[in-house]
Write a protein that holds these residues in place. Structure first.
Motif, PDB file in Angstrom:
ATOM      1  N   TYR A  45      -6.104  -2.999  -6.859  1.00  0.00           N
ATOM      2  CA  TYR A  45      -7.340  -2.985  -6.665  1.00  0.00           C
ATOM      3  C   TYR A  45      -8.288  -3.192  -7.995  1.00  0.00           C
ATOM      4  O   TYR A  45      -7.624  -3.175  -9.058  1.00  0.00           O
ATOM      5  N   GLY A 103       2.450   1.786  -3.765  1.00  0.00           N
ATOM      6  CA  GLY A 103       1.634   2.007  -5.059  1.00  0.00           C
ATOM      7  C   GLY A 103       1.379   0.519  -5.602  1.00  0.00           C
ATOM      8  O   GLY A 103       0.667   0.559  -7.008  1.00  0.00           O
ATOM      9  N   ILE A 161     -10.994  -4.706   3.758  1.00  0.00           N
ATOM     10  CA  ILE A 161     -11.712  -3.925   3.117  1.00  0.00           C
ATOM     11  C   ILE A 161     -11.011  -2.284   3.428  1.00  0.00           C
ATOM     12  O   ILE A 161     -11.273  -1.639   3.274  1.00  0.00           O
ATOM     13  N   THR A 177      -9.502  -3.559  -1.434  1.00  0.00           N
ATOM     14  CA  THR A 177     -10.727  -2.921  -1.590  1.00  0.00           C
ATOM     15  C   THR A 177     -10.699  -1.794  -1.000  1.00  0.00           C
ATOM     16  O   THR A 177     -10.232  -1.345   0.380  1.00  0.00           O
ATOM     17  N   GLY A 178     -11.010  -0.449  -1.710  1.00  0.00           N
ATOM     18  CA  GLY A 178     -10.572   0.879  -1.280  1.00  0.00           C
ATOM     19  C   GLY A 178     -11.965   1.391  -0.304  1.00  0.00           C
ATOM     20  O   GLY A 178     -12.450   2.382  -0.672  1.00  0.00           O
ATOM     21  N   GLY A 179     -11.972   0.589   0.702  1.00  0.00           N
ATOM     22  CA  GLY A 179     -13.111   1.115   1.655  1.00  0.00           C
ATOM     23  C   GLY A 179     -14.637   0.560   1.321  1.00  0.00           C
ATOM     24  O   GLY A 179     -14.833   0.203  -0.010  1.00  0.00           O
ATOM     25  N   PHE A 238     -10.017  -1.484  -9.415  1.00  0.00           N
ATOM     26  CA  PHE A 238      -9.872  -0.211 -10.069  1.00  0.00           C
ATOM     27  C   PHE A 238      -8.747  -0.579 -11.164  1.00  0.00           C
ATOM     28  O   PHE A 238      -8.574   0.301 -12.110  1.00  0.00           O
ATOM     29  N   ASP A 239      -7.638  -1.262 -10.871  1.00  0.00           N
ATOM     30  CA  ASP A 239      -6.519  -1.252 -11.583  1.00  0.00           C
ATOM     31  C   ASP A 239      -6.361  -2.604 -12.319  1.00  0.00           C
ATOM     32  O   ASP A 239      -5.512  -2.936 -13.175  1.00  0.00           O
ATOM     33  N   MET A 241     -13.016   5.674  -0.907  1.00  0.00           N
ATOM     34  CA  MET A 241     -12.299   6.239  -2.019  1.00  0.00           C
ATOM     35  C   MET A 241     -12.304   5.533  -3.396  1.00  0.00           C
ATOM     36  O   MET A 241     -11.990   6.145  -4.317  1.00  0.00           O
ATOM     37  N   GLU A 242     -12.351   4.374  -3.260  1.00  0.00           N
ATOM     38  CA  GLU A 242     -12.598   3.532  -4.543  1.00  0.00           C
ATOM     39  C   GLU A 242     -14.058   3.350  -4.728  1.00  0.00           C
ATOM     40  O   GLU A 242     -14.641   2.934  -3.852  1.00  0.00           O
ATOM     41  N   THR A 243     -14.403   3.837  -5.710  1.00  0.00           N
ATOM     42  CA  THR A 243     -15.969   3.849  -6.060  1.00  0.00           C
ATOM     43  C   THR A 243     -16.189   2.409  -6.370  1.00  0.00           C
ATOM     44  O   THR A 243     -15.346   1.625  -6.450  1.00  0.00           O
ATOM     45  N   LYS A 248       0.908  -1.042  -0.076  1.00  0.00           N
ATOM     46  CA  LYS A 248       0.013   0.091  -0.095  1.00  0.00           C
ATOM     47  C   LYS A 248       0.945   1.334  -0.092  1.00  0.00           C
ATOM     48  O   LYS A 248       0.439   2.269  -0.681  1.00  0.00           O
ATOM     49  N   THR A 305     -18.691   6.326 -11.428  1.00  0.00           N
ATOM     50  CA  THR A 305     -18.301   7.770 -11.109  1.00  0.00           C
ATOM     51  C   THR A 305     -18.522   8.228  -9.865  1.00  0.00           C
ATOM     52  O   THR A 305     -19.474   7.607  -9.294  1.00  0.00           O
ATOM     53  N   ARG A 306     -17.722   9.286  -9.360  1.00  0.00           N
ATOM     54  CA  ARG A 306     -18.007   9.901  -8.217  1.00  0.00           C
ATOM     55  C   ARG A 306     -19.505  10.260  -7.977  1.00  0.00           C
ATOM     56  O   ARG A 306     -20.192  10.047  -6.894  1.00  0.00           O
ATOM     57  N   ALA A 366      -0.105  -2.068  -4.482  1.00  0.00           N
ATOM     58  CA  ALA A 366      -1.374  -3.042  -4.329  1.00  0.00           C
ATOM     59  C   ALA A 366      -2.251  -2.740  -5.474  1.00  0.00           C
ATOM     60  O   ALA A 366      -2.610  -1.523  -5.932  1.00  0.00           O
TER      61      ALA A 366
END
Lengths: 760, 159
Positions: free
Chosen positions: A27, A23, A477, A241-243, A29-30, A192-194, A20, A274-275, A25
């Motif tokens: 997710y 950078g 998470i 997992t971003g939260g 998202f990646d 933070m991670e949608t 973490k 999206t946010r 880690a």
């Protein structure tokens, strides 16, 4: 004092820490896969509408678009987490005939990149017939209100009743009764991670999903329901997992739409919300109207409490039904009410569905209850801490017909907080310290999801080099459960933390576990891991005893990799050598242990409860109503502390989230439209607003938990809003009963107070 | 019409051809392949995408990649020297200054840029330095403690 533990209680780095901070880690998202497409979702702009027609022809013609799907491409099933009750499974995800809130999905596109998918959304033509809509639950329960779901009387999604003692009789015996109303606002999780997912159907009809989730098992099971598949043909993996905070354990639109698109194409499809979608089209904390009646004797004995609650359900059931139940139970917490009654109604509205969020109904009940308790204390002329002490729960207390409290350190917490407040001495003008007590469950006992599996399960495998691999369906998470579980495994086996690897949240290789919600993983998953490790240990000990040739009345144990006679620690053998021999001796079979945990005979709510007391200090500017959170001190007990760095993080993080709930976070709406769907507009606590935080850890031991541990995640979110409310009152004498307690509300209340003073 | 972009990322020169409207965060993640830099919003309000551009902390979703033409970018992947973590990275580990970790790269970059500009910040200056970064897990104080420990010299640059 030297600890009886080798690993537990040590200040360690999280086992995924280096990934973490560098950078590396990965997710969801990646995740990028060969041949992968990107998806986008079209959502209803109306709070309530009939879908008359969806024309996707133009969108499909756009170069780069590979598929467009609508509700017609689904089986038309409805998901719900209360699977035992089909009528509560009410969310189609891709709507077929009707949309019920602004954000309800109506179509999804897969294209070669996000820009193309976005462009295609504009080319989909949806013809709606807007229907009358209803936004406030107090309006929605009226006879002539628009129906959110057909056939649901007065839009009441579900009601809950909890009662013990003789409440009416008890109120007759009270010397003083207070009745107060409160309003609890909405709150967004703001992970933070949608929400995101990469779903990949193979030509063999099997589905693999990478997703940001709190429960891989729930997502797997809900996919199986919605797609009419066998569970084992679906592999769900939560990576880093971003939260989550309660927002990520129901099947969501990213997961479902990505799968439906991938099913058509047999190509991986990635959808990242999206946010703005995250704010408007996921789930949120349940707003509640609270009506509380509290009765006491002159001496401060609380005889009876009655809570009536109406919650804004939004468009679907979600986990909101559980929040309705838990807010009712925790409204009695953490006090010994001999008589208590709760009636709660969850009402459908045409708004974004409300659901679980950290604290799960208890931050609402705690804000209202702790505010009212301070008012009662003032009425009776009793010190607020004394009133809490007089009525607070104690160890081995039974909540009539509901729950068994075993360990409970509430009184020590009250003592500690009283001490710190006294030490603070006289405060500057317009400063005030407010307190709030709280408690929370260590995982729920209820099984509305209807899992046939144990609530928690783990497998531990010992490899030839002595290293242990933990396989668990628990989901890390960010709360650090993988580290906690590794510490439990290492402690049980008597090996080093770096000797343990954890494989978690992957339904392909891990045994099912209900996942990260209800503050359950330390106790429940922890017990499962401890038992699995113990099973390995007993196998290793068989070989050790044989090798050492010890008298069978001697006890053997392992500490720091040394297997030894308990009373003669110098007599022993290396754990690592014994493991090598043991595996050879078992014809090369790796040593494996299985562990399970399901609570039995522990009441209706939870096998164990944490307790604490928080003191918040505020400084109010009487000219403007603005106030600053100066300090938040928490006396907390969560049984044996497994991972002290982790608990500090949970506690301070909870203050950021719960302080925001009390102070500034809200989701104002206009006709069902959320007005602040961005981080720029949704005010939350940033570093400059963050108060000083102090933690006073109280030592307790929970017999039901692994090594005496219990929850330390969600309960910490419960007290802060109430403590802030009480602090503002102490500082400037105004009481705000509706959240959040914004400077504007304080300012208005101060003006009102001034006016009244002048009128006298 | 694609345009040429030349920039250095973590000391490595890149020559790329990109659509003019591509954001720097997209170039770093999708073209260069450094996914440590995260993205938590689209309007530069969360700070997860913070990188260093010519030594300054910049939210990489707030500028077009072409605006970084000829610049030097440092991302979270550039903080460690070989297998040696930077002082801030080690301090973050010791102080538990991360949980889910999604904001951590941005937090590290904001903190690194802060200390590069002001090696002895006060606590208030540290708070200001990371005020553009949202963390939903930690409550910031453990991050502030980690940065403070580095400021106090408790973590030396690895040789």
């Amino acid at each position: 004092m030297t600890s009886k533990f080798s690993v537990i209680g040590q200040r360690v780095h999280n086992i995924d820490g280096t990934e973490k901070v560098t950078g590396s880690a990965k997710y969801t998202f990646d995740v990028v896969l060969p041949n992968m497409l990107y998806g986008k979702i079209l959502r209803s702009p109306h709070p309530h509408a009939k879908i008359l027609k969806i024309d996707t022809r133009q969108a499909k013609k756009l170069i780069g678009v590979k598929a467009v799907v609508t509700g017609k491409d689904t089986l038309g099933r409805k998901q719900g987490i209360w699977r035992r009750f089909p009528e509560l499974c009410d969310e189609e995800i891709l709507c077929r005939a009707k949309t019920r809130y602004i954000g309800d999905p109506v179509a999804a596109v897969a294209a070669i990149d996000e820009d193309t998918a976005e462009e295609a959304l504009d080319l989909i033509e949806v013809e709606y017939e807007p229907l009358p809509a209803v936004f406030d639950p107090l309006e929605a329960i009226k006879e002539d209100a628009p129906q959110v779901h057909d056939g649901v009387e007065l839009n009441i999604n579900i009601n809950r009743h909890i009662e013990w003692g003789d409440v009416d009789e008890a109120f007759r015996k009270c010397d003083h009764i207070r009745e107060d109303q409160f309003k609890c606002s909405s709150q967004a999780h703001v992970c933070m991670e949608t929400h995101d997912a990469v779903a990949s159907f193979g030509h063999n009809g099997k589905l693999t999903v990478w997703t940001s989730t709190q429960s891989s098992y729930y997502i797997q099971r809900l996919y199986a329901d919605m797609l009419d598949m066998r569970e084992s043909d679906i592999r769900v993996m939560n990576r880093h997992t971003g939260g989550g905070f309660g927002s990520k354990f129901e099947l969501d639109s990213a997961q479902f739409c990505a799968a439906i698109l991938s099913q058509k194409l047999c190509q991986p499809v990635k959808i990242v919300l999206t946010r703005e979608e995250e704010f408007t089209a996921t789930k949120r904390r349940t707003p509640m109207y609270y009506f509380l009646k509290l009765g006491a004797k002159k001496d401060g004995t609380l005889l009876a409490k009655e809570a009536r609650v109406i919650t804004e359900g939004g468009a679907y059931t979600a986990m909101g039904a559980t929040a309705l139940y838990l807010t009712g139970f925790f409204s009695s917490f953490p006090y010994k009410f001999p008589n208590y009654r709760y009636d709660g109604y969850r009402v459908y509205t045409n708004t974004e569905p409300s659901s679980a969020m950290r604290g799960f109904g208890a931050p609402q009940s705690t804000f209202c209850g702790e505010s009212q308790l301070d008012m009662m204390a003032e009425d009776l002329g009793i010190d607020p801490i004394e009133l809490r002490r007089k009525n607070g729960m104690t160890p081995d207390y039974e909540v009539p017909g509901q729950a068994f409290i075993q360990s409970c350190g509430l009184h020590q917490c009250l003592d500690k907080i009283e001490e710190t407040i006294e030490k603070r001495g006289k405060l500057p003008p317009n400063h005030g310290i407010g307190v709030a007590s709280y408690g929370f469950m260590s995982g729920g006992i209820f099984n509305w999801f209807n899992t046939p599996y144990a609530f928690s399960a783990a497998v531990v495998r010992i490899n030839i080099d002595g290293k242990a691999d933990v396989f668990t369906g628990a989901c890390d998470i960010g709360q650090g459960s993988n580290t906690t579980l590794a510490m439990i495994c290492a402690e049980e086996l008597g090996i080093k933390l770096e000797d343990v690897r954890v494989f978690s949240g992957d339904t392909g290789i891990c045994p099912p576990d209900l996942g990260a919600w209800g503050s359950r993983q330390t106790l429940m998953s922890g017990n499962a891991v401890k038992r699995a490790a113990a099973e390995c240990k007993s196998q290793i000990m068989e070989f050790a005893a044989a090798k050492m040739g010890v008298n069978i009345v001697y006890d053997l144990d392992i500490k720091d990799g040394w297997i030894h006679i308990v009373n003669r620690p110098e007599r022993g053998v290396s754990y690592y050598d014994i493991v090598k021999g043991a595996i050879r001796g078992k014809d090369g079979v790796a040593i494996m242990g299985r562990g399970h945990y399901t609570p039995h005979r522990k009441g209706m709510i939870s096998p164990a409860y944490s307790f604490g007391v928080q003191a918040a200090e505020v400084a109010v500017d009487v000219e403007t109503g603005r106030y600053k959170l100066v300090n938040v001190t928490t006396a907390h007990e969560s049984g044996t502390v497994i991972n002290p760095v982790g608990i500090e993080g949970q506690l301070e993080g909870a203050i950021m989230m719960a302080g925001g709930y009390g102070y500034c976070e809200d989701q104002p709406m206009d006709e069902g439209k959320i007005l602040n769907p961005s981080i720029a507009d949704y005010k939350l606590i940033r570093s400059l607003d963050m108060p000083e935080t102090e933690i006073l850890e109280i030592d307790t031991y929970e017999p039901e938990g692994p090594f005496g541990a219990k929850e330390a995640g969600e309960g910490l979110t419960n007290p802060t809003a109430g403590a802030i409310g009480n602090a503002v009152y102490k500082a400037v004498g105004v009481r705000i009963n509706d959240l959040p307690i914004t400077p504007e509300k304080v300012f208005k209340a101060l003006k009102e107070k001034e006016k009244k003073k002048k009128a006298k | 019409m694609k345009k040429e972009l030349k920039l250095k990322v973590n000391g490595q020169p890149y020559e790329l051809y990109i659509k003019p409207k591509t954001l720097l965060v997209q170039v770093l993640r999708d073209h260069v392949g450094l996914t440590g830099t995260k993205r938590g919003c689209n309007d530069s309000s969360c700070g997860a995408c913070t990188i260093m551009l010519n030594g300054m902390a910049v939210k990489s979703c707030s500028i077009l990649a072409l605006q970084a033409n000829g610049c030097e970018v440092v991302t979270v992947e550039g903080l460690a020297k070989g297998n040696k973590l930077s002082p801030l990275q080690r301090a973050f580990l010791d102080h538990g200054s991360y949980q889910c970790g999604f904001c951590t790269p941005g937090m590290l970059m904001s903190s690194t840029a802060l200390l590069a500009e002001n090696p002895k910040p006060t606590k208030e200056e540290i708070k200001e330095g990371i005020d553009g970064n949202i963390c939903r897990c930690t409550g910031y104080n453990s991050i502030i403690r980690a940065v403070t420990a580095v400021v106090k010299g408790e973590y030396k640059e690895a040789k």
